[in-house]
Design a protein around this motif. Structure first.
Motif, PDB file in Angstrom:
ATOM      1  N   GLY A 200      42.427  54.780  -5.739  1.00 49.17           N
ATOM      2  CA  GLY A 200      42.687  56.201  -5.943  1.00 49.17           C
ATOM      3  C   GLY A 200      43.563  56.784  -4.859  1.00 49.17           C
ATOM      4  N   ALA A 201      43.326  56.383  -3.607  1.00 48.87           N
ATOM      5  CA  ALA A 201      44.165  56.873  -2.511  1.00 48.87           C
ATOM      6  C   ALA A 201      45.590  56.348  -2.631  1.00 48.87           C
ATOM      7  CB  ALA A 201      43.553  56.462  -1.174  1.00 48.87           C
ATOM      8  N   ARG A 202      45.741  55.114  -3.091  1.00 50.84           N
ATOM      9  CA  ARG A 202      47.087  54.535  -3.248  1.00 50.84           C
ATOM     10  C   ARG A 202      47.894  55.286  -4.292  1.00 50.84           C
ATOM     11  NH1 ARG A 202      51.409  53.604  -3.451  1.00 50.84           N
ATOM     12  NH2 ARG A 202      52.615  51.662  -3.337  1.00 50.84           N
ATOM     13  N   GLN A 203      47.244  55.786  -5.335  1.00 48.47           N
ATOM     14  CA  GLN A 203      47.956  56.509  -6.384  1.00 48.47           C
ATOM     15  C   GLN A 203      48.443  57.882  -5.925  1.00 48.47           C
ATOM     16  OE1 GLN A 203      48.628  54.981  -9.393  1.00 48.47           O
ATOM     17  NE2 GLN A 203      47.744  53.272  -8.241  1.00 48.47           N
ATOM     18  N   MET A 204      47.999  58.340  -4.751  1.00 46.84           N
ATOM     19  CA  MET A 204      48.396  59.641  -4.243  1.00 46.84           C
ATOM     20  C   MET A 204      49.738  59.602  -3.516  1.00 46.84           C
ATOM     21  SD  MET A 204      44.656  60.826  -2.746  1.00 46.84           S
ATOM     22  CE  MET A 204      45.191  62.455  -2.242  1.00 46.84           C
ATOM     23  N   THR A 205      50.331  58.432  -3.358  1.00 47.44           N
ATOM     24  CA  THR A 205      51.526  58.301  -2.527  1.00 47.44           C
ATOM     25  C   THR A 205      52.730  57.789  -3.310  1.00 47.44           C
ATOM     26  OG1 THR A 205      50.868  56.066  -1.841  1.00 47.44           O
ATOM     27  CG2 THR A 205      50.133  57.907  -0.475  1.00 47.44           C
ATOM     28  N   GLY A 206      52.774  58.003  -4.610  1.00 49.18           N
ATOM     29  CA  GLY A 206      53.899  57.536  -5.400  1.00 49.18           C
ATOM     30  C   GLY A 206      55.124  58.428  -5.248  1.00 49.18           C
ATOM     31  N   PRO A 207      56.285  57.974  -5.720  1.00 49.83           N
ATOM     32  CA  PRO A 207      57.493  58.807  -5.672  1.00 49.83           C
ATOM     33  C   PRO A 207      57.384  60.005  -6.611  1.00 49.83           C
ATOM     34  CG  PRO A 207      57.894  56.790  -6.907  1.00 49.83           C
ATOM     35  CD  PRO A 207      56.534  56.648  -6.305  1.00 49.83           C
ATOM     36  N   PHE A 208      57.980  61.114  -6.198  1.00 51.17           N
ATOM     37  CA  PHE A 208      57.916  62.341  -6.991  1.00 51.17           C
ATOM     38  C   PHE A 208      59.056  63.256  -6.595  1.00 51.17           C
ATOM     39  CE2 PHE A 208      56.582  66.817  -7.269  1.00 51.17           C
ATOM     40  CZ  PHE A 208      56.386  66.913  -8.630  1.00 51.17           C
ATOM     41  N   GLN A 209      59.701  63.844  -7.593  1.00 52.53           N
ATOM     42  CA  GLN A 209      60.740  64.839  -7.387  1.00 52.53           C
ATOM     43  C   GLN A 209      60.331  66.129  -8.088  1.00 52.53           C
ATOM     44  OE1 GLN A 209      63.343  64.605  -5.395  1.00 52.53           O
ATOM     45  NE2 GLN A 209      62.946  62.444  -4.879  1.00 52.53           N
ATOM     46  N   LEU A 210      60.476  67.247  -7.382  1.00 47.78           N
ATOM     47  CA  LEU A 210      60.108  68.536  -7.954  1.00 47.78           C
ATOM     48  C   LEU A 210      60.922  68.796  -9.209  1.00 47.78           C
ATOM     49  CD1 LEU A 210      58.300  70.995  -7.456  1.00 47.78           C
ATOM     50  CD2 LEU A 210      60.217  72.070  -6.257  1.00 47.78           C
ATOM     51  N   GLY A 211      60.253  69.114 -10.272  1.00 48.31           N
ATOM     52  CA  GLY A 211      60.896  69.310 -11.564  1.00 48.31           C
ATOM     53  C   GLY A 211      60.635  68.177 -12.527  1.00 48.31           C
ATOM     54  N   THR A 212      60.186  67.035 -11.999  1.00 50.28           N
ATOM     55  CA  THR A 212      59.856  65.891 -12.850  1.00 50.28           C
ATOM     56  C   THR A 212      58.417  66.028 -13.333  1.00 50.28           C
ATOM     57  OG1 THR A 212      61.329  64.470 -11.566  1.00 50.28           O
ATOM     58  CG2 THR A 212      59.704  63.391 -12.996  1.00 50.28           C
ATOM     59  N   PRO A 213      58.185  66.164 -14.635  1.00 48.96           N
ATOM     60  CA  PRO A 213      56.810  66.367 -15.113  1.00 48.96           C
ATOM     61  C   PRO A 213      55.981  65.100 -14.979  1.00 48.96           C
ATOM     62  CG  PRO A 213      58.312  66.139 -16.968  1.00 48.96           C
ATOM     63  CD  PRO A 213      59.174  66.164 -15.734  1.00 48.96           C
ATOM     64  N   LEU A 214      54.730  65.282 -14.630  1.00 50.24           N
ATOM     65  CA  LEU A 214      53.767  64.184 -14.585  1.00 50.24           C
ATOM     66  C   LEU A 214      53.016  64.174 -15.905  1.00 50.24           C
ATOM     67  CD1 LEU A 214      52.390  64.694 -10.975  1.00 50.24           C
ATOM     68  CD2 LEU A 214      53.979  62.941 -11.738  1.00 50.24           C
ATOM     69  N   PRO A 215      53.087  63.085 -16.655  1.00 54.83           N
ATOM     70  CA  PRO A 215      52.477  63.073 -17.996  1.00 54.83           C
ATOM     71  C   PRO A 215      50.962  63.182 -17.929  1.00 54.83           C
ATOM     72  CG  PRO A 215      53.197  60.862 -17.370  1.00 54.83           C
ATOM     73  CD  PRO A 215      53.704  61.784 -16.310  1.00 54.83           C
ATOM     74  N   ILE A 216      50.402  64.067 -18.747  1.00 50.40           N
ATOM     75  CA  ILE A 216      48.953  64.232 -18.884  1.00 50.40           C
ATOM     76  C   ILE A 216      48.612  64.014 -20.352  1.00 50.40           C
ATOM     77  CG2 ILE A 216      46.985  65.760 -18.626  1.00 50.40           C
ATOM     78  CD1 ILE A 216      48.195  64.995 -15.982  1.00 50.40           C
ATOM     79  N   THR A 217      47.769  63.037 -20.607  1.00 48.06           N
ATOM     80  CA  THR A 217      47.368  62.740 -21.967  1.00 48.06           C
ATOM     81  C   THR A 217      45.932  63.174 -22.200  1.00 48.06           C
ATOM     82  OG1 THR A 217      47.001  60.949 -23.558  1.00 48.06           O
ATOM     83  CG2 THR A 217      46.714  60.413 -21.233  1.00 48.06           C
ATOM     84  N   LEU A 218      45.640  63.560 -23.445  1.00 50.81           N
ATOM     85  CA  LEU A 218      44.284  63.953 -23.811  1.00 50.81           C
ATOM     86  C   LEU A 218      43.492  62.796 -24.411  1.00 50.81           C
ATOM     87  CD1 LEU A 218      44.830  67.532 -25.313  1.00 50.81           C
ATOM     88  CD2 LEU A 218      44.185  66.881 -22.997  1.00 50.81           C
TER      89      LEU A 218
END
Length: 576
Positions: free
Chosen positions: A38-56
């Motif tokens: 879980g901690a490792r998943q907190m440090t991935g690459p990210f650019q402001l404006g790029t949506p993070l997919p959320i599935t239901l």
């Protein structure tokens, strides 16, 4: 009695591997692996404006639950460190108390969204191109929903340590560092643990706001239960909301069994009483840990490292030397400090008056103050009603350890249930039956904050010494006399801690409870919360600042003129 002796007998533990080590090894490895993942998943690459997919998709809920739980425990660890430092300084130094306690009043009256709007851009700038910046902002937002009640609990406990224990620590020549670890923190431990549980539930209450972040006209939804709920609300998917509630229940049960229940059972040894144990909680995990060899040895190694620090921070004088008498000279410094604080208050008041005169006008300010009194009336009535309901329930649960053992996870889940999920139902019922919004929107303010009273009263009732219970039975205390002479004084300090936190939370909740929207229906009640919500919707920043400033003044005034006096009463008269 509490462990205040300088030299404790060293416990001999068999460090060889036994079958209990083998039983617990898979569980320990699983927890460590999941926490690291879980901690490792907190440090991935990210650019402001790029949506993070959320599935239901319900099959994604275990992963979302892991991400949310990691954030909440990181925030809980930060809250615990902050509470220990803040409460210890405020309780031990009178000059610092005059500054820190009002600051705490202000901090608990600031909205969680206010903290986010101030800090999120800074965290993103600290970690450009990395998800860690947004994750730190989310953890900080959860921290702001967890820390304040832990600070109040520890501060109240430090102020109400029995005099005979303080005298014993002086006789044993304990330094400030030794006194904190040997006496004050153990004495505060039962109440602090119950408030840690309430803090975790408070984190669930605000998890939607902390994981679905809006910044620079961008919506950032971090993978987690909060974002899952926010997406389900946007899509009006009641089935997905049901799955999220089920996942929350599973998470609460897991960390209750693996974390809080063992801690509560372990903290029973810090109860302030001579006889023992009939009210002790039990934990299967703690029982297994006490039977292990190698795992228990690792834990005792950490305790020995802490004990070694006692020799570094020991008192180097006997309390009667000239160095000890120098404390009397601090009275002059305290008077200078008081004068400085008074000057700062007058300067702040001058700037406030100038802001009102130039930005919003006196008529608007008077109107906002009037709205503040409406909200004050609602908060006062709701806290009184919540106390009438939950004080007897909390005392009954706290004094019946079997029921406390059964209802602990249930209480955590009810406190963790996001109250905003109840808002659509309330809107539909009020709109359907044409009910008075001034009255029927009010209960929404206390849905998520009433649990502070329950958890603190449970903590206070569970720490009542067995000898005192026997004494009350032997003298035949019954009816109202039993409540007035025994039960209410015994839990009064804990009740004040819960009430002051519930009061501050209700002021914050008024912003979403007095102005509720579901679909195309909007319901509003006259009050300071609805004023701030309306000004936020229109983007009128001077009036937003005016509303938040008036709310801070009401919260600080209520804390100073009511709750501080009750704290003093608890410290001087109504505690055992």
């Amino acid at each position: 009695m509490l462990p205040i002796r300088q030299n404790l007998p060293r416990r001999v533990v068999d460090t060889s591997i036994n079958r209990w080590d083998l039983y617990l090894l898979p569980l320990v490895l699983a927890v460590l692996i999941l926490a690291a993942y879980g901690a490792r998943q907190m440090t991935g690459p990210f650019q402001l404006g790029t949506p993070l997919p959320i599935t239901l998709d319900p099959w994604s809920l275990p992963y979302y639950l892991l991400r949310t739980t990691v954030r909440m425990f990181l925030a809980l660890a930060a809250s615990l460190l902050f509470a220990c430092a803040f409460a210890a300084i405020a309780a031990k130094y009178r000059a610092a108390e005059k500054v820190l306690v009002p600051i705490l009043d202000i901090l608990q009256s600031i909205l969680i969204l206010g903290f986010l709007s101030i800090t999120v851009t800074g965290f993103i700038a600290l970690f450009p191109g990395n998800l860690l910046g947004v994750e730190c902002a989310a953890v900080f937002a959860i921290f702001t929903s967890q820390a304040w009640n832990m600070v109040f609990s520890l501060y109240q406990s430090l102020k109400t340590v029995p005099g005979e224990l303080r005298e014993a620590s002086d006789v044993f020549q304990l330094s400030g560092w030794q006194r904190f670890w040997r006496l004050e923190l153990p004495f505060a431990m039962p109440g602090l643990l119950w408030n840690m549980m309430m803090s975790m539930s408070g984190g669930w209450f605000f998890v939607v706001a902390s994981e679905a972040i809006s910044v620079a006209n961008q919506n950032i939804k971090l993978p987690g239960i909060g974002s899952y709920i926010a997406t389900a609300i946007e899509m009006r998917d009641l089935g997905a909301i049901g799955w999220a509630i089920g996942a929350m229940l599973v998470g609460v049960v897991i960390y209750d069994q693996l974390f809080f229940r063992p801690l509560l059972a372990w903290a029973d040894k810090f109860r302030f009483e001579e006889s023992g144990g009939e009210n002790a909680q039990s934990s299967w995990l703690l029982t297994w840990l006490r039977r292990t060899g190698r795992i228990q040895a690792l834990g005792l190694t950490g305790i020995r490292l802490l004990a070694s620090s006692f020799t570094l921070f020991r008192r180097d004088y006997d309390g009667t030397s000239i160095r000890a008498r120098l404390r009397g000279r601090l009275a002059g410094l305290e008077r200078v400090w008081d004068a400085t604080l008074a000057a700062l208050v007058l300067l702040s008041l001058w700037h406030l008056l100038a802001f009102i005169h130039t930005e919003v006008g006196w008529r608007e300010a008077a109107h906002v103050v009037q709205l503040g009194f409406y909200t004050l009336l609602r908060v006062s009535l709701l806290i009184a009603l919540a106390a009438l309901i939950w004080v007897p329930v909390g005392i009954w649960i706290g004094m019946n350890p079997r029921w406390a053992h059964r209802l602990q996870a249930v209480a955590q889940f009810l406190a963790a249930f996001p109250a905003n999920l109840m808002f659509p139902l309330a809107v539909m019922l009020i709109h359907r039956w044409n009910l008075n919004t001034e009255i029927w929107l009010s209960p929404l303010m206390v849905l998520g904050t009433q649990w502070y009273i329950l958890f603190n009263v449970i903590a206070g009732a569970s720490s009542i010494p067995v000898e005192l219970r026997y004494a009350a039975d032997n003298v035949g205390l019954r009816g109202w006399l039993r409540w007035r002479r025994y039960l209410l004084p015994a839990i009064f300090p804990s009740f004040v801690t819960g009430a002051i936190t519930a009061s501050g939370g209700s002021w914050n909740a008024s912003i979403v409870a007095e102005y509720v929207t579901w679909g195309g229906t909007t319901l509003k009640a006259h009050g300071l919360g609805s004023y701030i919500a309306e000004m936020t919707a229109t983007g009128d920043f001077p009036r937003i600042a005016l509303g938040i400033g008036v709310m801070c003044l009401f919260v600080m005034s209520m804390n100073h003129f009511l709750w501080r006096r009750l704290y003093d009463m608890a410290q001087n008269r109504l505690h055992f």
